[in-house]
Design an enzyme around this catalytic site. Structure first.
Site, PDB file in Angstrom:
ATOM      1  N   ASP A  13      -3.816  42.581  17.986  1.00  0.00           N
ATOM      2  CA  ASP A  13      -4.289  41.427  18.507  1.00  0.00           C
ATOM      3  C   ASP A  13      -5.448  41.594  19.515  1.00  0.00           C
ATOM      4  OD1 ASP A  13      -2.636  39.687  16.686  1.00  0.00           O
ATOM      5  OD2 ASP A  13      -0.884  40.042  18.187  1.00  0.00           O
ATOM      6  N   LYS A  35      -1.100  45.622  11.923  1.00  0.00           N
ATOM      7  CA  LYS A  35      -1.311  44.317  11.282  1.00  0.00           C
ATOM      8  C   LYS A  35      -2.552  43.720  11.931  1.00  0.00           C
ATOM      9  CE  LYS A  35       1.113  40.433  13.080  1.00  0.00           C
ATOM     10  NZ  LYS A  35      -0.062  39.399  13.024  1.00  0.00           N
ATOM     11  N   ASP A  62      -2.393  39.904   7.404  1.00  0.00           N
ATOM     12  CA  ASP A  62      -1.529  38.661   7.832  1.00  0.00           C
ATOM     13  C   ASP A  62      -2.389  37.537   8.018  1.00  0.00           C
ATOM     14  OD1 ASP A  62       0.408  36.901   8.944  1.00  0.00           O
ATOM     15  OD2 ASP A  62       0.320  37.710  10.830  1.00  0.00           O
ATOM     16  N   LYS A  64      -1.670  34.512   5.724  1.00  0.00           N
ATOM     17  CA  LYS A  64      -1.036  33.416   5.202  1.00  0.00           C
ATOM     18  C   LYS A  64      -1.548  32.343   4.708  1.00  0.00           C
ATOM     19  CE  LYS A  64       1.377  33.697  10.037  1.00  0.00           C
ATOM     20  NZ  LYS A  64       0.560  34.667  10.579  1.00  0.00           N
ATOM     21  N   HIS A  66      -2.427  29.681   1.769  1.00  0.00           N
ATOM     22  CA  HIS A  66      -1.537  28.506   1.440  1.00  0.00           C
ATOM     23  C   HIS A  66      -2.511  27.426   0.912  1.00  0.00           C
ATOM     24  CE1 HIS A  66       0.987  24.747   2.896  1.00  0.00           C
ATOM     25  NE2 HIS A  66       1.049  24.986   1.580  1.00  0.00           N
ATOM     26  N   ASP A  67      -2.703  27.421  -0.350  1.00  0.00           N
ATOM     27  CA  ASP A  67      -3.863  26.698  -1.092  1.00  0.00           C
ATOM     28  C   ASP A  67      -3.171  26.299  -2.518  1.00  0.00           C
ATOM     29  OD1 ASP A  67      -6.354  25.451  -2.146  1.00  0.00           O
ATOM     30  OD2 ASP A  67      -7.202  26.375  -0.067  1.00  0.00           O
ATOM     31  N   ILE A  68      -3.796  25.867  -3.405  1.00  0.00           N
ATOM     32  CA  ILE A  68      -3.517  25.442  -4.770  1.00  0.00           C
ATOM     33  C   ILE A  68      -3.423  26.875  -5.454  1.00  0.00           C
ATOM     34  CG2 ILE A  68      -4.699  23.351  -5.134  1.00  0.00           C
ATOM     35  CD1 ILE A  68      -6.846  24.765  -6.495  1.00  0.00           C
ATOM     36  N   PRO A  69      -2.496  26.996  -6.392  1.00  0.00           N
ATOM     37  CA  PRO A  69      -2.014  28.559  -7.142  1.00  0.00           C
ATOM     38  C   PRO A  69      -3.341  29.406  -7.261  1.00  0.00           C
ATOM     39  CG  PRO A  69      -0.661  26.813  -7.765  1.00  0.00           C
ATOM     40  CD  PRO A  69      -1.407  25.895  -7.156  1.00  0.00           C
ATOM     41  N   THR A 121       7.919  30.195  13.284  1.00  0.00           N
ATOM     42  CA  THR A 121       8.963  30.180  14.372  1.00  0.00           C
ATOM     43  C   THR A 121       8.539  29.345  15.691  1.00  0.00           C
ATOM     44  OG1 THR A 121       7.806  32.209  15.210  1.00  0.00           O
ATOM     45  CG2 THR A 121      10.116  32.463  13.929  1.00  0.00           C
ATOM     46  N   ARG A 182      11.033  42.722  21.540  1.00  0.00           N
ATOM     47  CA  ARG A 182      10.776  43.157  23.152  1.00  0.00           C
ATOM     48  C   ARG A 182      11.746  44.512  23.610  1.00  0.00           C
ATOM     49  NH1 ARG A 182       6.855  41.229  22.257  1.00  0.00           N
ATOM     50  NH2 ARG A 182       5.868  39.422  23.277  1.00  0.00           N
ATOM     51  N   GLY A 211       3.420  43.555  19.098  1.00  0.00           N
ATOM     52  CA  GLY A 211       2.010  43.443  19.854  1.00  0.00           C
ATOM     53  C   GLY A 211       1.996  43.990  20.928  1.00  0.00           C
ATOM     54  N   ARG A 212       2.220  43.149  22.183  1.00  0.00           N
ATOM     55  CA  ARG A 212       1.920  43.443  23.488  1.00  0.00           C
ATOM     56  C   ARG A 212       2.773  44.600  23.831  1.00  0.00           C
ATOM     57  NH1 ARG A 212       1.705  37.323  24.813  1.00  0.00           N
ATOM     58  NH2 ARG A 212       3.353  37.721  22.834  1.00  0.00           N
TER      59      ARG A 212
END
Ligand code: C5P
Length: 231
Positions: A13, A35, A62, A64, A66-69, A121, A182, A211-212
């Protein structure tokens, strides 16, 4: 492919490639996977990802999808062409979208892991209700994980606290990739439900996203080596 299969995925990040490369120089592909998320990908593009792959790292891209197939399938095919180890899609895109994604990368020369995001989450029961979904966030996450399993996906991103339930429902081989990790004594930051690396593995996590606790550590390699003792 990295034969070591380290179980920690370090979230890069960083705002740009210079900071990311300075950090990666301290690491080794036998210690961790990497990542790359929206920020770095939007800033630096596919060439940056290919450079990390070229250095021998397993990369989790990463994004993610998300759209039409058809659109998601095309994006997965192109992402896979970068040589990455893992990509992800939103399970809320539905079964046909996930099957199209699976199909798009099924015959690639290297076996890519395709996993799903179920319920973010950051969303709680109230957020789910506002979408007119009649389930708790946890039940919805489990339901979507099973849809991902039925669609041929390899696993899900989830809290370590849900990892065992994901495996009970979908089988031991269904991968659980868990952020919110953590080590004892480290800063919680903005994560709410945190789990130590040791507990996460005991709870059924296959891969930890960190990450951190690694990127801000005085000695990132020491943190990664300690986490590896628990896997
Ligand atoms: O610094 P930290 O260990 O909290 O970073 C966790 C990483 O995992 C970040 O890249 C974050 O975006 C990602 N992530 C998360 N929770 C999710 C999914 C992804 O923290 N549910």
């Amino acid at each position: 492919m990295n034969l070591h299969d380290p179980k920690t995925i370090v979230a890069l990040d960083f705002p740009g490639s210079q900071q990311a490369f300075e950090f990666v120089e301290m690491l080794d592909p036998s210690l961790c996977k990497l990542k790359v998320g929206f920020e770095l990908f939007v800033a630096e593009g596919p060439g940056f990802v290919e450079t990390l792959v070229g250095k021998g790292y397993d990369v989790f891209l990463d994004l993610k999808f998300h759209d039409i197939p058809n659109t998601v399938a095309s994006a997965c095919r192109v992402a896979s062409g970068l040589g990455v180890w893992m990509i992800n899609v939103h399970a809320f895109g539905g079964r046909r979208m996930m099957e199209a994604a699976r199909e798009a990368v099924a015959n690639d020369s290297h076996p890519i892991k395709l996993i799903a995001v179920t319920v973010l989450t950051s969303m709680d029961d109230e957020d789910i209700k506002s979408l007119q979904v009649q389930a708790t966030a946890r039940d919805q996450a489990l339901h979507l994980s099973h849809l991902a399993y039925q669609s041929g996906l390899d696993g899900v991103v989830c809290s370590a606290q849900e990892a065992q339930a994901m495996k009970d429902l979908n089988g031991l081989g269904f991968l659980t990739v868990t952020p919110g990790i953590r080590p004892k004594g480290s800063d919680q930051g903005d994560q709410k439900r945190i789990v130590t690396p040791e507990d996460a593995f005991l709870m059924g996590a296959d891969y930890l996203v960190m990450g951190r606790p690694v990127t801000s550590a005085a000695d990132p390699v020491a943190v990664l080596k300690e986490v590896a003792t628990f896997s």
